[in-house]
Design a protein around this motif. Structure first.
Motif, PDB file in Angstrom:
ATOM      1  N   ALA A 144     -27.533  42.199  31.991  1.00 19.09           N
ATOM      2  CA  ALA A 144     -26.366  41.517  31.411  1.00 19.09           C
ATOM      3  C   ALA A 144     -26.527  40.019  31.677  1.00 19.09           C
ATOM      4  N   ILE A 145     -26.567  39.240  30.616  1.00 17.57           N
ATOM      5  CA  ILE A 145     -26.786  37.788  30.757  1.00 17.57           C
ATOM      6  C   ILE A 145     -25.590  37.093  30.129  1.00 17.57           C
ATOM      7  N   SER A 146     -24.918  36.252  30.909  1.00 16.73           N
ATOM      8  CA  SER A 146     -23.621  35.738  30.452  1.00 16.73           C
ATOM      9  C   SER A 146     -23.588  34.203  30.474  1.00 16.73           C
ATOM     10  N   LEU A 171     -26.801  41.650  36.657  1.00 12.75           N
ATOM     11  CA  LEU A 171     -26.088  40.560  35.980  1.00 12.75           C
ATOM     12  C   LEU A 171     -26.732  39.232  36.338  1.00 12.75           C
ATOM     13  N   LYS A 172     -26.962  38.402  35.316  1.00 13.21           N
ATOM     14  CA  LYS A 172     -27.357  37.019  35.587  1.00 13.21           C
ATOM     15  C   LYS A 172     -26.312  36.100  34.985  1.00 13.21           C
ATOM     16  N   PRO A 173     -25.440  35.545  35.836  1.00 14.15           N
ATOM     17  CA  PRO A 173     -24.440  34.603  35.311  1.00 14.15           C
ATOM     18  C   PRO A 173     -25.097  33.277  34.949  1.00 14.15           C
ATOM     19  N   PHE A 204     -31.946  30.527  36.175  1.00 14.67           N
ATOM     20  CA  PHE A 204     -32.150  30.005  34.830  1.00 14.67           C
ATOM     21  C   PHE A 204     -32.931  30.998  33.960  1.00 14.67           C
ATOM     22  N   GLY A 205     -33.073  30.590  32.691  1.00 17.91           N
ATOM     23  CA  GLY A 205     -33.722  31.447  31.703  1.00 17.91           C
ATOM     24  C   GLY A 205     -35.240  31.316  31.711  1.00 17.91           C
ATOM     25  N   GLY A 206     -35.838  31.694  30.595  1.00 18.06           N
ATOM     26  CA  GLY A 206     -37.276  31.553  30.401  1.00 18.06           C
ATOM     27  C   GLY A 206     -38.100  32.255  31.461  1.00 18.06           C
ATOM     28  N   GLU A 207     -39.053  31.505  32.024  1.00 14.01           N
ATOM     29  CA  GLU A 207     -39.985  32.109  32.990  1.00 14.01           C
ATOM     30  C   GLU A 207     -39.299  32.387  34.327  1.00 14.01           C
ATOM     31  N   VAL A 209     -35.687  33.571  36.482  1.00 16.05           N
ATOM     32  CA  VAL A 209     -35.197  34.929  36.713  1.00 16.05           C
ATOM     33  C   VAL A 209     -34.779  35.675  35.441  1.00 16.05           C
ATOM     34  N   ALA A 210     -34.268  34.952  34.435  1.00 16.78           N
ATOM     35  CA  ALA A 210     -33.705  35.673  33.281  1.00 16.78           C
ATOM     36  C   ALA A 210     -34.772  36.230  32.356  1.00 16.78           C
ATOM     37  N   GLY A 211     -35.922  35.540  32.260  1.00 19.80           N
ATOM     38  CA  GLY A 211     -36.977  36.013  31.368  1.00 19.80           C
ATOM     39  C   GLY A 211     -37.367  37.458  31.661  1.00 19.80           C
ATOM     40  N   PRO A 212     -37.757  37.755  32.921  1.00 20.57           N
ATOM     41  CA  PRO A 212     -38.145  39.140  33.228  1.00 20.57           C
ATOM     42  C   PRO A 212     -37.044  40.163  32.972  1.00 20.57           C
ATOM     43  N   GLU A 248     -23.929  38.512  21.505  1.00 18.75           N
ATOM     44  CA  GLU A 248     -22.684  37.869  21.070  1.00 18.75           C
ATOM     45  C   GLU A 248     -22.931  36.374  21.150  1.00 18.75           C
ATOM     46  N   LEU A 249     -22.983  35.716  19.995  1.00 17.90           N
ATOM     47  CA  LEU A 249     -23.559  34.375  19.931  1.00 17.90           C
ATOM     48  C   LEU A 249     -22.538  33.332  19.458  1.00 17.90           C
ATOM     49  N   GLY A 250     -23.035  32.225  18.962  1.00 16.92           N
ATOM     50  CA  GLY A 250     -22.186  31.077  18.665  1.00 16.92           C
ATOM     51  C   GLY A 250     -21.310  31.251  17.434  1.00 16.92           C
ATOM     52  N   GLU A 382     -22.471  22.711  12.240  1.00 13.13           N
ATOM     53  CA  GLU A 382     -23.116  23.112  13.496  1.00 13.13           C
ATOM     54  C   GLU A 382     -22.077  23.297  14.592  1.00 13.13           C
ATOM     55  N   GLU A 383     -22.387  24.180  15.529  1.00  5.16           N
ATOM     56  CA  GLU A 383     -21.444  24.448  16.619  1.00  5.16           C
ATOM     57  C   GLU A 383     -21.448  23.267  17.596  1.00  5.16           C
ATOM     58  N   ILE A 384     -20.292  22.637  17.779  1.00  4.68           N
ATOM     59  CA  ILE A 384     -20.180  21.498  18.706  1.00  4.68           C
ATOM     60  C   ILE A 384     -19.781  21.999  20.087  1.00  4.68           C
ATOM     61  N   GLY A 410     -20.786  33.608  11.556  1.00  5.90           N
ATOM     62  CA  GLY A 410     -19.810  34.573  11.016  1.00  5.90           C
ATOM     63  C   GLY A 410     -19.077  35.273  12.143  1.00  5.90           C
ATOM     64  N   LEU A 411     -18.515  34.465  13.050  1.00  3.24           N
ATOM     65  CA  LEU A 411     -17.901  35.089  14.230  1.00  3.24           C
ATOM     66  C   LEU A 411     -16.434  35.463  14.002  1.00  3.24           C
ATOM     67  N   ALA A 412     -15.618  34.470  13.629  1.00  3.29           N
ATOM     68  CA  ALA A 412     -14.181  34.742  13.530  1.00  3.29           C
ATOM     69  C   ALA A 412     -13.574  33.954  12.374  1.00  3.29           C
TER      70      ALA A 412
HETATM   71  P1  NAD Z   1     -26.990  29.644  26.617  1.00  3.91           P
HETATM   72  O1  NAD Z   1     -27.572  30.449  25.498  1.00  3.91           O
HETATM   73  O2  NAD Z   1     -27.575  28.340  26.926  1.00  3.91           O
HETATM   74  O3  NAD Z   1     -27.031  30.488  27.984  1.00  3.91           O
HETATM   75  C1  NAD Z   1     -26.421  31.757  28.115  1.00  3.91           C
HETATM   76  C2  NAD Z   1     -27.117  32.522  29.228  1.00  3.91           C
HETATM   77  O4  NAD Z   1     -28.462  32.799  28.857  1.00  3.91           O
HETATM   78  C3  NAD Z   1     -27.187  31.762  30.565  1.00  3.91           C
HETATM   79  O5  NAD Z   1     -26.975  32.692  31.606  1.00  3.91           O
HETATM   80  C4  NAD Z   1     -28.617  31.249  30.559  1.00  3.91           C
HETATM   81  O6  NAD Z   1     -29.134  30.994  31.849  1.00  3.91           O
HETATM   82  C5  NAD Z   1     -29.337  32.404  29.900  1.00  3.91           C
HETATM   83  N1  NAD Z   1     -30.639  32.063  29.296  1.00  3.91           N
HETATM   84  C6  NAD Z   1     -31.039  30.862  28.807  1.00  3.91           C
HETATM   85  N2  NAD Z   1     -32.289  30.973  28.311  1.00  3.91           N
HETATM   86  C7  NAD Z   1     -32.680  32.256  28.469  1.00  3.91           C
HETATM   87  C8  NAD Z   1     -33.861  32.989  28.154  1.00  3.91           C
HETATM   88  N3  NAD Z   1     -34.896  32.418  27.556  1.00  3.91           N
HETATM   89  N4  NAD Z   1     -33.902  34.305  28.462  1.00  3.91           N
HETATM   90  C9  NAD Z   1     -32.860  34.913  29.041  1.00  3.91           C
HETATM   91  N5  NAD Z   1     -31.717  34.266  29.373  1.00  3.91           N
HETATM   92  C10 NAD Z   1     -31.629  32.964  29.084  1.00  3.91           C
HETATM   93  O7  NAD Z   1     -25.437  29.536  26.271  1.00  3.91           O
HETATM   94  P2  NAD Z   1     -24.305  28.754  27.085  1.00  3.91           P
HETATM   95  O8  NAD Z   1     -24.461  27.292  26.832  1.00  3.91           O
HETATM   96  O9  NAD Z   1     -24.257  29.263  28.482  1.00  3.91           O
HETATM   97  O10 NAD Z   1     -22.997  29.288  26.347  1.00  3.91           O
HETATM   98  C11 NAD Z   1     -22.442  28.708  25.221  1.00  3.91           C
HETATM   99  C12 NAD Z   1     -22.803  29.491  23.982  1.00  3.91           C
HETATM  100  O11 NAD Z   1     -22.367  30.841  24.127  1.00  3.91           O
HETATM  101  C13 NAD Z   1     -22.122  28.977  22.733  1.00  3.91           C
HETATM  102  O12 NAD Z   1     -23.033  28.997  21.671  1.00  3.91           O
HETATM  103  C14 NAD Z   1     -21.012  29.989  22.498  1.00  3.91           C
HETATM  104  O13 NAD Z   1     -20.551  30.075  21.176  1.00  3.91           O
HETATM  105  C15 NAD Z   1     -21.662  31.243  22.949  1.00  3.91           C
HETATM  106  N6  NAD Z   1     -20.664  32.253  23.279  1.00  3.91           N
HETATM  107  C16 NAD Z   1     -20.521  33.338  22.470  1.00  3.91           C
HETATM  108  C17 NAD Z   1     -19.541  34.292  22.732  1.00  3.91           C
HETATM  109  C18 NAD Z   1     -19.354  35.499  21.855  1.00  3.91           C
HETATM  110  O14 NAD Z   1     -18.691  36.424  22.296  1.00  3.91           O
HETATM  111  N7  NAD Z   1     -19.893  35.533  20.646  1.00  3.91           N
HETATM  112  C19 NAD Z   1     -18.706  34.126  23.839  1.00  3.91           C
HETATM  113  C20 NAD Z   1     -18.878  33.003  24.646  1.00  3.91           C
HETATM  114  C21 NAD Z   1     -19.866  32.068  24.369  1.00  3.91           C
END
Ligand code: NAD
Length: 481
Positions: A144-146, A171-173, A204-207, A209-212, A248-250, A382-384, A410-412
């Motif tokens: 779970a990545i949040s 979980l990786k916050p 952090f992401g990438g290489e 902790v989150a990448g693996p 769940e994205l931008g 674009e998402e600000i 196409g979120l809401a």
């Molecule tokens: P982000 O994508 O930069 O980071 C989110 C998470 O992903 C963080 O925990 C980060 O460390 C991790 N991460 C980054 N790179 C990674 C990688 N390569 N592999 C695995 N994990 C990686 O997003 P953010 O800036 O933290 O959050 C803002 C974005 O989240 C906005 O675009 C917003 O719209 C979106 N968002 C979407 C929802 C939804 O329900 N659709 C809800 C809240 C936020």
């Protein structure tokens, strides 16, 4: 130091590295935090795997898990003020929102999915000598990545259903806001969650902790909330193992106000839809479409009210907008406001960083309203992810719908009208995972939540979460006559 939480214990980072978490209000150092590496991910996944393969959790009945998840919810309630203060200091969210909306919703997420898993209907089809039915065994280990914008609320939107259906989690916050997840893991263990069922790694992401967590074959599901760009990276990382991903994205959601709307509802609700949470909300109504007949009156009222919103220390109960999350994000938000002006936009209110008094030490930006752009402007597309509203006029319903759906997101969608035929008509044709009519942010957790286009892949909530976090299995039994 805030350490990882692995196999029921606080665990220091394998390579000893740390990072800092600072208060966006004034830069105070809140904590040094374990900076996770691939080795930390490996340890967390091993603990999770052991808890799933050999531990009691997956084999418990939903009612047994429900009792423990309720106890975790009670622990959250008992520590509501502490968790709310941590959330507010770590991410700049107003204390009113942390205390009265987000932390209560954390407890609600836990209880809702505990109840749902225990009470969800199942299907069985007796057909002559054949009896067919569906089982929903848990999928296994969930990564779970949040994100940082609603840290514990969104983390538990993933953890709660994953656990309720019998899975275990790593979980990786987000690195900007690690504090509540760390505290939550301790509270959950204290409330009886067995060892290894919830592990938390920071970093952090990438290489790192989150990448693996997205590439390891021991992972059975990835649930991610964050930006569309990171979502695409994670889907690609998961592809070689064919690991299912819920993303769940931008968003860049339209908020349409028709000239028959009740403006006493539409104005305050529209303000909340963009400036609530400082615009750092995926669901924000960040493209405001106003029918031409009321456009000038609406914009005047909207901008006047926006300018009155209180910006300041998020720990004050009077504050409506706290600081933005970090300098880099402030620069991004202001960069879009500058871009808007080169694209022909006019800043009606706001538009410059706030630096007076105590605001000078934080990342403060005022509610900003921009008119005069077309839907082709980058600022309007674009998402600000900040307190910036772009306002566009329209003449007809079909024009409003065309502008709304002309977006990669196409979120809401949000709609203000007294004409319910029109509301149903538009809801059916709106490219969005959620449509609100004459309201905003109301959520029934049984309904699907997710986005179309680059706003997401898959749906969560109620039975949609059950389908994602389990491996639905068909069983057919033949009765000998
Ligand atoms: P982000 O994508 O930069 O980071 C989110 C998470 O992903 C963080 O925990 C980060 O460390 C991790 N991460 C980054 N790179 C990674 C990688 N390569 N592999 C695995 N994990 C990686 O997003 P953010 O800036 O933290 O959050 C803002 C974005 O989240 C906005 O675009 C917003 O719209 C979106 N968002 C979407 C929802 C939804 O329900 N659709 C809800 C809240 C936020």
């Amino acid at each position: 130091m805030i350490e990882h939480f692995i196999a029921g214990s606080a665990t220091p980072p394998a390579d000893g590295r740390t990072f800092e978490s600072r208060d966006p209000h004034d830069g105070t150092l809140l904590a040094t935090v374990a900076r996770g590496s691939a080795e930390d991910a490996d340890r967390a996944l091993a603990a999770a795997r052991a808890a799933f393969d050999d531990g009691p959790w997956p084999g418990m009945t939903p009612q047994q898990r429900r009792a423990i998840l309720y106890a975790v919810g009670d622990a959250v309630d008992a520590h509501r003020e502490e968790l709310a203060e941590l959330e507010t200091r770590d991410g700049g969210k107003t204390i009113t929102q942390s205390l009265h909306a987000e932390i209560p919703r954390v407890a609600h997420n836990l209880r809702f999915f505990a109840d749902y898993a225990a009470m969800a209907p199942n299907e069985a089809y007796p057909d002559g000598p054949l009896l067919s039915y569906t089982l929903y065994p848990p999928a296994g280990v969930v990564s779970a990545i949040s994100p940082w914008n609603a840290p514990l609320m969104l983390a538990t939107w993933k953890i709660a259903p994953a656990l309720a259906f019998g899975n275990v989690c790593v979980l990786k916050p987000a690195p900007q806001t690690p504090l509540t997840a760390a505290r939550f893991a301790e509270l959950a263990a204290g409330a009886g969650l067995p060892e290894g069922v919830l592990n938390v790694v920071h970093g952090f992401g990438g290489e790192e902790v989150a990448g693996p967590l997205t590439t390891d074959p021991r992972v059975d599901r990835i649930t991610f909330t964050g930006s569309s760009a990171t979502g695409a990276t994670i889907l690609a990382a998961a592809a070689p193992n064919l690991t299912p991903v819920s993303a769940e994205l931008g968003g860049k959601s339209a908020n349409i106000v028709f000239d028959d709307a009740d403006l006493d509802v539409a104005v305050p609700m529209s303000l909340r839809a963009i400036f609530g949470g400082n615009g750092q909300v995926c669901l924000s109504g960040s493209r405001l479409l106003v029918q031409r007949g009321i456009h000038d009156e609406f914009v005047a009222r909207f901008a006047e009210e926006a300018a009155k919103l209180t910006v300041g220390d998020p720990k004050s109960h009077d504050t409506f907008l706290g600081p933005l999350i970090e300098q880099r994000h402030l620069d991004k938000v202001h960069g879009y406001v500058e871009l808007a002006q080169t694209e022909g936009g006019k800043v009606v209110t706001g538009g410059a960083r706030l630096t007076q008094g105590e605001l000078s030490r934080g990342f403060y930006y005022p509610p900003t309203v921009i008119t005069g752009l077309t839907n082709q402007a980058r600022t309007a597309r674009e998402e600000i992810f900040g307190p910036v509203e772009t306002v566009l006029p329209f003449d007809t319903e079909s024009e409003a719908l065309a502008i709304t759906n002309d977006s990669p997101y196409g979120l809401a969608g949000i709609l203000f009208t007294r004409d319910l035929d029109r509301a149903h008509r538009l809801a059916a044709r709106w490219k969005a995972g959620t449509v609100w009519v004459n309201c905003f942010f109301e959520r029934d957790l049984r309904l699907p939540f997710g986005g179309e286009g680059i706003s997401g892949v898959g749906r969560e909530g109620g039975r949609y979460s059950r389908e994602f976090f389990t491996e639905p299995r068909a069983v057919t039994l033949k009765i000998r006559g």
